[in-house]
Design an enzyme around this catalytic site. Sequence first.
Site, PDB file in Angstrom:
ATOM      1  N   SER A  49      39.339  47.015  35.567  1.00 31.34           N
ATOM      2  CA  SER A  49      37.928  47.343  35.772  1.00 31.34           C
ATOM      3  C   SER A  49      37.721  47.722  37.233  1.00 31.34           C
ATOM      4  CB  SER A  49      37.050  46.128  35.431  1.00 31.34           C
ATOM      5  OG  SER A  49      35.708  46.318  35.829  1.00 31.34           O
ATOM      6  N   TYR A  61      34.822  37.110  36.342  1.00 26.43           N
ATOM      7  CA  TYR A  61      35.259  38.333  35.669  1.00 26.43           C
ATOM      8  C   TYR A  61      36.099  39.181  36.626  1.00 26.43           C
ATOM      9  CZ  TYR A  61      35.112  42.854  33.313  1.00 26.43           C
ATOM     10  OH  TYR A  61      35.464  44.046  32.718  1.00 26.43           O
TER      11      TYR A  61
END
Length: 247
Positions: free
Chosen positions: A143, A157
């Site tokens: 990501s 995350y």
Amino acid sequence: MSKGIEGKVVVITGASSGLGEATAHHLAAAGALLVLAARRGDRLEALAAQIRAGGGRAETVVADVSRRADVEAVVQKAVASFGRVDVMVNNAGLMAIAPLSEGKVDEWERMIDINVKGVLYGIAAALPVFQKQGAGHFINIASVAGVKVFSPGGTVYSGTKFAVRAISEGLRHEVGGAIRTTVISPGAVDSELKLGSSHAQSAQTVNEFYQQAIPADSVARAIAYAIEQPADVDINEIVLRPTVQEF
């Protein structure tokens, strides 16, 4: 069809929606032989039926990537069905956004189980097959939050996605030569990832952020680009965002 993709056996985790589903459609159209894995068997079967109706080949395995035995079974299914595995796409992921002060430890553990251990289980399952074949390709979905920490809210995350990039680089260095390693780091892409937050304020912020999202096929094309390169070319990392995304 793509000469660099046609006939390759590709395993995709998290294939029942979003990036995984879009990648399955894109690679099937390019001639890949697919093994699709996810927890939702009904969604998997519907996807496989669509691919077969279009003349493609796809097998399905109901699997939770946080369970090592499930991931092993997916790779074994690929070998049993097609005789080999050429590409392992470790795509399954969870994004549960909330400030650390909310103490959502269960969600932290779930993200680590899926985003980090799930990738490691994929590597553990496919690497012996790749080494025996003398060829293979890992594609790990990270990501932009693994390039820059997404905080407040996305600290854990981001930690999991930084881990994916670190693991992937170590993997490349350890097994490179005949085995390729690619990290795909998307920004806001339309998928169910944005639905993973139980903290109401964070969920609202995430939904607003995802108003700028680009289609999941954007990532599918990046994955295809990495796969279709000649065997001596290793595309190690692709970062892609909506043009308007600042983060």
